[in-house]
Design a protein around this motif. Sequence first.
Motif, mmCIF file in Angstrom:
data_model
loop_
_atom_site.group_PDB
_atom_site.id
_atom_site.type_symbol
_atom_site.label_atom_id
_atom_site.label_comp_id
_atom_site.label_asym_id
_atom_site.label_seq_id
_atom_site.Cartn_x
_atom_site.Cartn_y
_atom_site.Cartn_z
ATOM 1 N N ALA A 179 65.143 59.929 42.901
ATOM 2 C CA ALA A 179 63.914 59.672 43.647
ATOM 3 C C ALA A 179 64.205 59.167 45.055
ATOM 4 C CB ALA A 179 63.049 58.666 42.893
ATOM 5 N N LYS A 180 65.266 58.366 45.198
ATOM 6 C CA LYS A 180 65.561 57.767 46.498
ATOM 7 C C LYS A 180 66.840 58.270 47.145
ATOM 8 C CE LYS A 180 63.054 53.593 45.364
ATOM 9 N NZ LYS A 180 63.114 52.203 45.011
ATOM 10 N N LYS A 181 67.819 58.700 46.345
ATOM 11 C CA LYS A 181 69.078 59.160 46.934
ATOM 12 C C LYS A 181 69.805 60.121 45.997
ATOM 13 C CE LYS A 181 72.221 55.504 45.447
ATOM 14 N NZ LYS A 181 73.263 54.609 45.867
ATOM 15 N N GLU A 182 70.872 60.723 46.523
ATOM 16 C CA GLU A 182 71.703 61.615 45.723
ATOM 17 C C GLU A 182 72.827 60.829 45.072
ATOM 18 O OE1 GLU A 182 71.391 65.981 47.833
ATOM 19 O OE2 GLU A 182 73.120 64.747 48.274
ATOM 20 N N HIS A 183 73.162 61.242 43.865
ATOM 21 C CA HIS A 183 74.268 60.638 43.126
ATOM 22 C C HIS A 183 75.296 61.723 42.853
ATOM 23 C CE1 HIS A 183 71.630 57.211 42.398
ATOM 24 N NE2 HIS A 183 70.701 58.075 41.994
ATOM 25 N N TYR A 184 76.552 61.333 42.811
ATOM 26 C CA TYR A 184 77.634 62.266 42.525
ATOM 27 C C TYR A 184 78.219 61.895 41.166
ATOM 28 C CZ TYR A 184 76.973 63.575 47.321
ATOM 29 O OH TYR A 184 76.410 64.016 48.486
ATOM 30 N N ILE A 185 77.998 62.765 40.188
ATOM 31 C CA ILE A 185 78.398 62.507 38.811
ATOM 32 C C ILE A 185 79.571 63.416 38.446
ATOM 33 C CG2 ILE A 185 77.615 62.424 36.409
ATOM 34 C CD1 ILE A 185 75.988 60.581 38.282
ATOM 35 N N PRO A 186 80.747 62.831 38.177
ATOM 36 C CA PRO A 186 81.880 63.678 37.777
ATOM 37 C C PRO A 186 81.670 64.213 36.364
ATOM 38 C CG PRO A 186 82.493 61.357 37.694
ATOM 39 C CD PRO A 186 81.101 61.414 38.251
ATOM 40 N N TYR A 187 82.005 65.486 36.181
ATOM 41 C CA TYR A 187 81.876 66.089 34.854
ATOM 42 C C TYR A 187 83.145 65.770 34.076
ATOM 43 C CZ TYR A 187 81.383 69.581 31.154
ATOM 44 O OH TYR A 187 81.299 70.203 29.936
ATOM 45 N N ILE A 188 83.153 64.578 33.476
ATOM 46 C CA ILE A 188 84.271 64.128 32.649
ATOM 47 C C ILE A 188 83.701 63.573 31.341
ATOM 48 C CG2 ILE A 188 85.896 63.691 34.538
ATOM 49 C CD1 ILE A 188 85.156 60.730 34.394
ATOM 50 N N GLU A 189 84.533 63.585 30.323
ATOM 51 C CA GLU A 189 84.115 63.186 28.983
ATOM 52 C C GLU A 189 83.615 61.748 28.911
ATOM 53 O OE1 GLU A 189 86.423 63.090 24.815
ATOM 54 O OE2 GLU A 189 86.736 64.933 25.974
ATOM 55 N N ASP A 190 84.204 60.839 29.698
ATOM 56 C CA ASP A 190 83.802 59.430 29.673
ATOM 57 C C ASP A 190 82.378 59.232 30.175
ATOM 58 O OD1 ASP A 190 86.265 58.763 28.692
ATOM 59 O OD2 ASP A 190 87.068 58.060 30.603
ATOM 60 N N ILE A 191 81.885 60.148 30.981
ATOM 61 C CA ILE A 191 80.555 59.980 31.580
ATOM 62 C C ILE A 191 79.520 60.899 30.943
ATOM 63 C CG2 ILE A 191 79.225 60.249 33.713
ATOM 64 C CD1 ILE A 191 81.590 59.069 35.184
ATOM 65 N N VAL A 192 79.808 62.199 30.881
ATOM 66 C CA VAL A 192 78.833 63.152 30.347
ATOM 67 C C VAL A 192 78.924 63.126 28.824
ATOM 68 C CG1 VAL A 192 78.088 65.549 30.303
ATOM 69 C CG2 VAL A 192 79.005 64.566 32.419
ATOM 70 N N LYS A 193 77.853 62.666 28.192
ATOM 71 C CA LYS A 193 77.855 62.487 26.748
ATOM 72 C C LYS A 193 77.176 63.625 25.996
ATOM 73 C CE LYS A 193 80.150 58.769 26.856
ATOM 74 N NZ LYS A 193 81.544 58.804 26.434
ATOM 75 N N GLU A 194 76.158 64.246 26.601
ATOM 76 C CA GLU A 194 75.423 65.285 25.891
ATOM 77 C C GLU A 194 74.817 66.259 26.901
ATOM 78 O OE1 GLU A 194 71.343 65.454 23.307
ATOM 79 O OE2 GLU A 194 72.588 63.667 23.107
ATOM 80 N N ILE A 195 74.939 67.551 26.603
ATOM 81 C CA ILE A 195 74.337 68.585 27.441
ATOM 82 C C ILE A 195 73.521 69.498 26.542
ATOM 83 C CG2 ILE A 195 74.756 70.558 28.952
ATOM 84 C CD1 ILE A 195 77.413 69.252 29.756
ATOM 85 N N ASP A 196 72.239 69.642 26.877
ATOM 86 C CA ASP A 196 71.356 70.550 26.153
ATOM 87 C C ASP A 196 70.764 71.513 27.178
ATOM 88 O OD1 ASP A 196 69.392 71.891 24.740
ATOM 89 O OD2 ASP A 196 68.732 70.110 23.636
ATOM 90 N N VAL A 197 71.400 72.689 27.333
ATOM 91 C CA VAL A 197 70.954 73.640 28.355
ATOM 92 C C VAL A 197 69.615 74.271 27.987
ATOM 93 C CG1 VAL A 197 73.225 74.128 29.312
ATOM 94 C CG2 VAL A 197 72.394 75.501 27.414
ATOM 95 N N ASP A 198 69.288 74.336 26.696
ATOM 96 C CA ASP A 198 67.995 74.889 26.289
ATOM 97 C C ASP A 198 66.850 73.959 26.711
ATOM 98 O OD1 ASP A 198 69.180 77.125 25.097
ATOM 99 O OD2 ASP A 198 69.467 76.053 23.201
ATOM 100 N N GLU A 199 67.065 72.663 26.570
ATOM 101 C CA GLU A 199 66.061 71.667 26.971
ATOM 102 C C GLU A 199 66.221 71.242 28.434
ATOM 103 O OE1 GLU A 199 63.482 70.405 25.099
ATOM 104 O OE2 GLU A 199 64.058 71.892 23.606
#
Length: 171
Positions: free
Chosen positions: A139-159
Amino acid sequence: MEWFNVGRIVNTHGIRGEVRVLSTTDFEEERFVVGNKLAAFKKDDKKPTWVTIESMRRHKNFILLTFEGMHNINLVEPFKEGMLKVTKDQMSDDLLAENEYFFHDIVGCSVVSEEGETIGAVVDILQTGANDVWVVKGAKKEHYIPYIEDIVKEIDVDEKKIVIHVMEGLL
């Protein structure tokens, strides 16, 4: 029809119809193989010209391609600053390993923390060499999220939803 970018034609190369392509795909070996058909879009044009790759070679950070029947600079010059694209039908999930996704599957996903707090939506993906970094517009700024196992816990491309663990200093 839905199109997906695989390369940008940045210039011509020589006078024998070669084009200099900046790849935008992780699957260069499949996309730019001799005999493959691609849709070539001229700059600011909505209608593609279907081309078949006749030759491919690397030169510095570029891929040099020639197309069947286009062996003259005058025939490929109109494609300068255009895009090479494929259709959804030309994309195969067989190319993906486990926990790998096409960029178009990730871009547009909403990103939430494990606690349910909305962080934003993925607007771009940066390739760093070590791992991809997702640009998430909040809403206020951009964030840079590394695609690594420690951070990304779940991905649901259908949802179109991604759950991340917010480590200290990440946001």
